[in-house]
Design an enzyme around this catalytic site. Structure first.
Site, PDB file in Angstrom:
ATOM      1  N   GLY A  14       0.762  -1.095   0.133  1.00  0.00           N
ATOM      2  CA  GLY A  14       0.079  -0.075  -0.105  1.00  0.00           C
ATOM      3  C   GLY A  14       0.931   1.296   0.072  1.00  0.00           C
ATOM      4  N   ARG A  77      -0.402  -6.630  -4.558  1.00  0.00           N
ATOM      5  CA  ARG A  77      -0.769  -8.183  -5.127  1.00  0.00           C
ATOM      6  C   ARG A  77       0.573  -8.537  -5.227  1.00  0.00           C
ATOM      7  NH1 ARG A  77      -6.539  -7.480  -7.614  1.00  0.00           N
ATOM      8  NH2 ARG A  77      -6.514  -9.571  -7.830  1.00  0.00           N
ATOM      9  N   ASP A 118       5.372  -5.231   5.852  1.00  0.00           N
ATOM     10  CA  ASP A 118       5.745  -6.635   5.906  1.00  0.00           C
ATOM     11  C   ASP A 118       5.728  -7.644   4.853  1.00  0.00           C
ATOM     12  OD1 ASP A 118       3.311  -6.178   6.165  1.00  0.00           O
ATOM     13  OD2 ASP A 118       2.994  -8.002   7.651  1.00  0.00           O
ATOM     14  N   THR A 140       5.107   1.810   6.303  1.00  0.00           N
ATOM     15  CA  THR A 140       3.703   1.676   6.424  1.00  0.00           C
ATOM     16  C   THR A 140       3.188   2.603   7.330  1.00  0.00           C
ATOM     17  OG1 THR A 140       2.193   0.118   7.543  1.00  0.00           O
ATOM     18  CG2 THR A 140       4.333  -0.179   8.215  1.00  0.00           C
ATOM     19  N   ASP A 142       1.222   1.967   9.067  1.00  0.00           N
ATOM     20  CA  ASP A 142       0.589   1.465  10.448  1.00  0.00           C
ATOM     21  C   ASP A 142       1.362   1.329  11.413  1.00  0.00           C
ATOM     22  OD1 ASP A 142      -1.960   1.012   8.892  1.00  0.00           O
ATOM     23  OD2 ASP A 142      -1.459  -1.195   8.450  1.00  0.00           O
ATOM     24  N   ASP A 144       3.765  -0.727  12.100  1.00  0.00           N
ATOM     25  CA  ASP A 144       3.490  -2.340  12.736  1.00  0.00           C
ATOM     26  C   ASP A 144       4.782  -3.012  12.233  1.00  0.00           C
ATOM     27  OD1 ASP A 144       2.932  -2.647  10.264  1.00  0.00           O
ATOM     28  OD2 ASP A 144       1.089  -3.777  10.614  1.00  0.00           O
ATOM     29  N   ARG A 186      -4.524  -2.641  10.900  1.00  0.00           N
ATOM     30  CA  ARG A 186      -5.257  -3.976  10.734  1.00  0.00           C
ATOM     31  C   ARG A 186      -5.003  -4.757  12.146  1.00  0.00           C
ATOM     32  NH1 ARG A 186      -3.617  -6.292   5.222  1.00  0.00           N
ATOM     33  NH2 ARG A 186      -2.132  -4.863   4.848  1.00  0.00           N
TER      34      ARG A 186
HETATM   35  O1  F6P Z   1      -0.988  -0.440   4.646  1.00  0.00           O
HETATM   36  C1  F6P Z   1      -1.744  -1.099   5.370  1.00  0.00           C
HETATM   37  C2  F6P Z   1      -3.120  -0.615   5.193  1.00  0.00           C
HETATM   38  O2  F6P Z   1      -3.073   0.662   5.298  1.00  0.00           O
HETATM   39  C3  F6P Z   1      -4.114  -0.928   6.292  1.00  0.00           C
HETATM   40  O3  F6P Z   1      -4.172  -0.385   7.408  1.00  0.00           O
HETATM   41  C4  F6P Z   1      -5.269  -1.262   5.391  1.00  0.00           C
HETATM   42  O4  F6P Z   1      -5.982  -2.280   5.928  1.00  0.00           O
HETATM   43  C5  F6P Z   1      -4.742  -1.432   4.158  1.00  0.00           C
HETATM   44  O5  F6P Z   1      -3.641  -1.197   3.938  1.00  0.00           O
HETATM   45  C6  F6P Z   1      -5.731  -1.301   3.022  1.00  0.00           C
HETATM   46  O6  F6P Z   1      -5.179  -1.793   1.720  1.00  0.00           O
HETATM   47  P1  F6P Z   1      -5.629  -1.399   0.352  1.00  0.00           P
HETATM   48  O7  F6P Z   1      -7.037  -1.035   0.501  1.00  0.00           O
HETATM   49  O8  F6P Z   1      -4.732  -0.596  -0.298  1.00  0.00           O
HETATM   50  O9  F6P Z   1      -5.753  -3.039  -0.204  1.00  0.00           O
END
Ligand code: F6P
Length: 363
Positions: A14, A77, A118, A140, A142, A144, A186
């Site tokens: 992301g 992906r 990750d 990220t 997040d 995390d 998440r």
């Molecule tokens: O990068 C992590 C994150 O931002 C999460 O917090 C979220 O659930 C996810 O990506 C959403 O990803 P996408 O909508 O791009 O598939």
């Protein structure tokens, strides 16, 4: 050791504010300090598998440090070791890692910098086990990732969420409502925790602390008795009730972690309105947290990470991730970074500080 002449670079997973600042720092450091050529693969590992790349020069990376997104494109992906495709209407997963390595060799790359979370860093580690010199950069919103104090992009996301809370505050107070803000995160509640503390939330719900609805209601009702006829709640998308599960919104085929969460905010707002009779509304902040330019802290951190990543390759290091320790840039083995997700320690000083202020975690 032969001096490095050419390196590759990609952004995976992301997107995140600060990616362009890393790309700029890598390219400038490589060219200006070491005379190294830089090639950027487009759309993450997909570009590596399909040999889709662009040459990065000083002009191409000029003026992008403050911009959001990634000039290289990304995807969450397309894992080369389990590459998803559809043939004759059938879904197929194949190992395309050797094809990717052929592309690296054909271009004459001496190393690859992977900017990712990750999922992307797991893939990076597998490539390094196959002999590709790899350096990872922790990305990220997040926050995390293990083995670094902070990932770039996190504080920008916190800023966005905190500003949203400021705005929700005024409308909550005017309408005497409960306002629920659902934020990303998440399996770790860093954004919810930091934004909640900064934005004056009354309740913060994070994945690390399953919440009791009774306890949340108790806090709202208590505020009512104190003539505070509104409440602000921040809930991480991965939060769950003590007697329930996380709310899954969809599955994404071909993704490292196919589960997409979302919906806990709406469930919570419904539960609160039914139980208390107080009007409750939900705002899902979603990808606004990932969009836009990075705040100055993230521009600087991204730049430091980008410079350090090039130096790691030049020094002959591989299978490592640049990281922040005691506010100094260092490096750690990639396996340490991907071993486990970094969660909020429930007894950390920041959680205790929030509790000292009377913020409820629903526990
Ligand atoms: O990068 C992590 C994150 O931002 C999460 O917090 C979220 O659930 C996810 O990506 C959403 O990803 P996408 O909508 O791009 O598939």
């Amino acid at each position: 050791m032969e001096p490095i002449k050419r390196i590759g670079l990609l952004t995976g997973g992301g997107d995140c504010p600060g990616l362009n600042a890393v790309i700029r720092a890598v390219t400038k450091t490589a060219i200006n300090l070491h005379g190294i050529e830089v090639f950027g693969f487009l759309d993450g590992f997909k570009g590596l598998v399909n040999n889709n790349f662009t040459k990065l020069d000083l002009e191409r990376v000029s003026g992008i440090a403050h911009t959001g997104g990634t000039i290289l494109g990304t995807t969450n992906r397309d894992n080369p070791f389990r590459y998803y495709s559809v043939e004759d209407g059938k879904e197929i997963y194949s190992d395309e890692s050797d094809r990717a390595i052929d592309n690296i060799n054909c271009l004459g790359l001496d190393g690859l910098i992977v900017i990712g979370g990750d999922g992307s860093l797991n893939i990076a580690h597998l490539f390094s086990q196959k002999g590709v010199p790899i350096v990872g950069v922790p990305k990220t919103i997040d926050n995390d990732l293990s083995a670094t104090e902070v990932t770039f992009g996190f504080y920008t996301a916190v800023n966005t969420a905190s500003e949203a809370l400021d705005k929700l505050h005024t409308t909550a107070e005017s309408h005497h409502r409960v306002m629920v803000l659902e934020v990303m995160g998440r399996y770790a509640g860093w954004i919810a925790l930091y934004a909640g503390l900064s934005g004056g939330a009354d309740v913060i719900l994070i994945p690390e602390i399953p919440y009791h609805l009774d306890s949340v209601i108790e806090k709202i009702n208590y505020r009512y008795t104190q003539d505070k006829k509104f409440s602000i709640i921040v809930v991480a998308e991965g939060a769950k009730p003590n007697d329930g599960e996380m709310v899954v919104s969809k599955m994404v085929t071909g993704s490292h972690d196919p589960i997409r969460l979302g919906g806990i905010g709406q469930k919570l707002a419904n539960d609160i309105e039914i139980t208390t009779g107080i009007e409750s509304r939900v705002t899902v902040l979603g990808h606004l947290q990932r969009g836009g330019g990075p705040i100055p802290y993230d521009r600087i951190l991204s730049t430091r990470y980008g410079v350090a990543a090039v130096e790691q390759l030049v020094e002959g290091n591989s299978d490592v991730m640049v990281s922040l320790k005691d506010n100094v840039i260092t490096s750690v083995p990639l396996v340490e970074a991907i071993r486990e997700i970094r969660k909020v320690p429930v007894d950390s000083d920041i959680v205790l500080a929030a509790k000292a202020l009377g913020i409820s975690f629903g526990d």
